[in-house]
Design an enzyme around this catalytic site. Structure first.
Site, PDB file in Angstrom:
ATOM      1  CD  GLU A 461      -2.851  -1.063  -0.112  1.00 34.94           C
ATOM      2  OE1 GLU A 461      -3.064   0.035  -0.678  1.00 34.94           O
ATOM      3  OE2 GLU A 461      -3.277  -2.146  -0.554  1.00 34.94           O
ATOM      4  CG  HIS A 464      -1.341   1.517  -4.289  1.00 35.58           C
ATOM      5  ND1 HIS A 464      -1.406   1.409  -5.661  1.00 35.58           N
ATOM      6  CD2 HIS A 464      -1.820   0.328  -3.805  1.00 35.58           C
ATOM      7  CE1 HIS A 464      -1.890   0.225  -5.995  1.00 35.58           C
ATOM      8  NE2 HIS A 464      -2.144  -0.446  -4.891  1.00 35.58           N
TER       9      HIS A 464
END
Length: 686
Positions: A461, A464
């Protein structure tokens, strides 16, 4: 009454939303003013007496809708991260209105005439590369949204979009409610034998928070497989947990699944595509829906063969034929026997704070020169949220990173990244991004110990987040992760490699009590075992991908014909079994009907495709993994965790956002077309 905080840009650093001043009653008025303001801006562009230019049409559209962008970013983060009945009521009301709003822009004939005129004259306009690409993307967006349809077709399209937006919202809210309701309540701690002591205490704390003092509550994560299944000795409890997981949404979401698939098929045909999958893939990096079908098919047979070999080993270990709820438990036993490694024994070395600062942040500092400073003076949207200021290698301010790690009843399942403020030179904005995870929160004062899967998710994550933080584009349409769906997972998957990079792992994998590094023999065995159970992992993923594909390769005629008969009862709410029958047929035809390895998501809790924007796109993870595995090889060939390597990846790919063609960016970084072999080797399929 104080002015609505969404009506003007935030006065906080980086325009961080002023969460402390935002109240529930602010959302709806902000949406209403934001939509009205943008429609007025659009009408001024569309009705202008001036001839269309890039500046007075495309750039003007990029500047429009500022209030709407501000409230949407905050509100839809809240609906996923910290919702409540009042917010859900607003969500039900506003999502169809937002669908109508988007159609009012894309189906504005005068506006499209200006966009089309510029598009047709694009060779004579003297545009810069990013300007030409933006114009082409705008034209594509309008055409794909139905701008060239006749009046009758546009009217039907508006109705379809409005209903689909409502159905998706209902699906998400039903799933969150059912997931919370299906949490497993355990009366006796003896039933939790096998769980680590900190996990048992966390279950007791969850029960206490739910008013069940003296009991234990095991909450459900979004995928089918539940972490506790790998540790719990009580087979009956494992079966209860599995049944609760796979039963989610059957009562309330089954009819929605069918209706959504049917309406998407109709919309695709209206827009000139045979199926919804064809419509989606036409704007992705995959060359065609057929290419996706072929790629998934190539992986299926070797993955299934691998899974059968794994199942035989588990049966031998167990002394009986293991079921779906037994697989993780006996897989851990086989892993321990083969590699002398125990997943539970590793958790004390993966403490959340150390993983974050000495792992995730450390890797980003070494690779990109970033510096992270916690800002407790800046508010988050929930007490668990932490705010970090990010500075670049030269000391300049880059953006804000918000970390929201813990699970709660008001948060949907899974892990994801959102942008609260998008970077844009045109608008003068710098990035504010947030990572959401669903780690079980321990009792106050106790450390948060992670599984390695959770460690890997943190790195994923944050990949991202870096994509958003490194955005260096002029136009907001291209900011950060605004890339094709089957490309967006690629940078985040690459970032996972640093979780096991020796220098990084040695820096964060330290015992939470003693500070001692993870013993080298444990590190070696952990790395050796990474290919273990890859047959299972690949099959459960492919099964979910094929379910997604099956729902979205139904053409409109099939929906009215053969499939209509199969699912009619479901639409009338008479028989939830029809969705399960559709799934069984799809998996059987794909060669993935393995009872012991259920899909990673069943249809009724497959939020990615029925709510989250991955419809006909769940294949993206494995499609992106081809690029990821190939890029990991490049990093290894070029010295790994070096600033010059990070600078290249940032310059050629992460900073570009959607401002260039995605595969052009990949080739600029890698120097050639991608190869499939690194992925096959990684998954043990060669």
């Amino acid at each position: 009454m104080a002015e609505n905080p969404f009506f003007a840009p935030s006065d906080l650093p980086y325009q961080l939303p002023p969460f402390e001043r935002i109240r529930e009653e602010h959302y709806l008025p902000a949406f209403e003013r934001g939509m009205a303001e943008q429609l007025a801006e659009v009408e001024a562009i569309a009705s202008s007496d001036e001839a269309p230019t890039f500046e007075n049409t495309i750039v003007a559209l990029e500047r429009s809708g500022r209030i709407l962008d501000r409230v949407s970013a905050v509100f839809f983060n809240k609906t996923s991260s910290d919702t409540d009945p009042g917010v859900q009521e607003i969500q039900q009301e506003i999502t169809p209105r937002l669908a109508k709003h988007a159609d009012a822009i894309h189906l504005n004939r005068a506006l499209f005439a200006r966009v089309k005129a510029l598009y047709e004259a694009r060779d004579e306009l003297g545009l810069a590369e990013d300007e030409r690409w933006l114009l082409e993307r705008y034209h594509t967006d309008f055409v794909r949204a139905g701008a060239e349809l006749d009046d009758a077709a546009q009217e039907r399209l508006r109705a379809l979009n409005e209903e689909l937006s409502t159905l998706a919202t209902t699906f998400q809210q039903n799933l969150m409610s059912d997931t919370n309701a299906r949490a497993i309540v355990v009366d006796d701690a003896a039933e939790l034998d096998g769980l680590s002591p900190d996990a048992v205490r966390a279950a007791a704390e969850t029960a206490r928070e739910r008013g069940l003092e003296g009991k234990y509550v095991l909450t459900l994560v979004l995928p089918t497989g539940q972490p506790a299944l790998a540790e719990l000795i009580d087979r009956g409890l494992r079966e209860r947990i599995h049944a609760a997981s796979v039963g989610r949404g059957l009562r309330d979401n089954a009819a929605l699944v069918v209706r959504i698939a049917r309406l998407r098929a109709e919309r695709a045909r209206l827009l000139g595509y045979p199926t919804h999958a064809d419509y989606v893939v036409a704007d992705q990096t995959a060359p065609s829906a057929q290419a996706v079908t072929e790629m998934l098919g190539k992986l299926t047979a070797p993955a299934v063969a691998n899974a059968h070999r794994e199942a035989a080993a588990l049966d031998e270990q167990a002394g009986f034929e293991v079921k779906a709820w037994d697989w993780a438990f006996y897989a851990e036993k086989v892993r321990k026997a083969r590699y002398d490694i125990d997943a539970a024994a590793m958790r004390p070395y993966f403490e959340l704070e150390r993983v974050l600062r000495d792992g995730v942040f450390h890797a980003a500092s070494r690779l990109y020169g970033l510096r992270f400073t916690e800002r407790p003076d800046l508010p988050g949207y929930h007490p668990d949220v932490r705010v970090f200021e990010v500075h670049d290698a030269d000391g300049s301010e880059l953006g804000l990173f918000l970390a929201d790690h813990y699970a709660r009843a008001s948060k949907r399942g899974g892990a994801w990244m959102n942008s609260l403020v998008k970077q844009s030179h045109l608008l003068g904005t710098r990035p504010v991004v947030v990572n959401n995870l669903n780690i079980v929160k321990p009792p106050p004062g106790e450390p948060t110990l992670l599984t390695f899967d959770e460690v890997n998710t943190m790195f994923h994550e944050f990949g991202h987040a870096l994509h958003g933080l490194f955005s260096n584009v002029r136009f907001p349409r291209f900011s950060g992760t605004a890339v094709p769906r089957d490309f967006v997972e690629y940078p985040s998957q690459v970032n996972e490699m640093w979780a096991v990079w020796p220098e990084v792992l040695a820096n964060y994998a330290r015992h939470h009590e003693t500070g001692e590094p993870m013993p080298q023999h444990l590190v070696d065995r952990m790395l050796e075992s990474r290919r273990f159970n890859q047959g299972y992992a690949t099959v459960e993923y492919l099964a979910a991908s094929l379910l997604d594909w099956a729902w979205h390769t139904i053409d409109a005629d099939e929906v009215q014909g053969e499939v209509q008969g199969e699912i009619d009862g479901e639409v009338q709410g008479e028989d939830t079994g029809t969705v399960e029958e559709f799934e069984a047929r799809a998996l059987r035809e794909a060669g993935l009907a393995l009872d012991r390895i259920p899909p990673r998501y069943r249809s009724t809790y497959f939020a990615h495709i029925f709510f989250g924007g991955y419809s006909a796109g769940y294949y993206s993870y494995i499609w992106s993994e081809v690029l990821d595995a190939d890029s990991v090889e490049w990093f290894k060939e070029n010295g790994g965790l070096l600033r010059e390597n990070g600078d290249r990846f940032r310059r050629e790919l992460l900073s570009k956002g959607g401002s260039v063609d995605a595969m052009t960016a990949f080739r600029a970084f890698r120097g050639r077309e991608p190869r499939l072999e690194p992925l096959l080797e990684r998954r043990g399929l060669l």
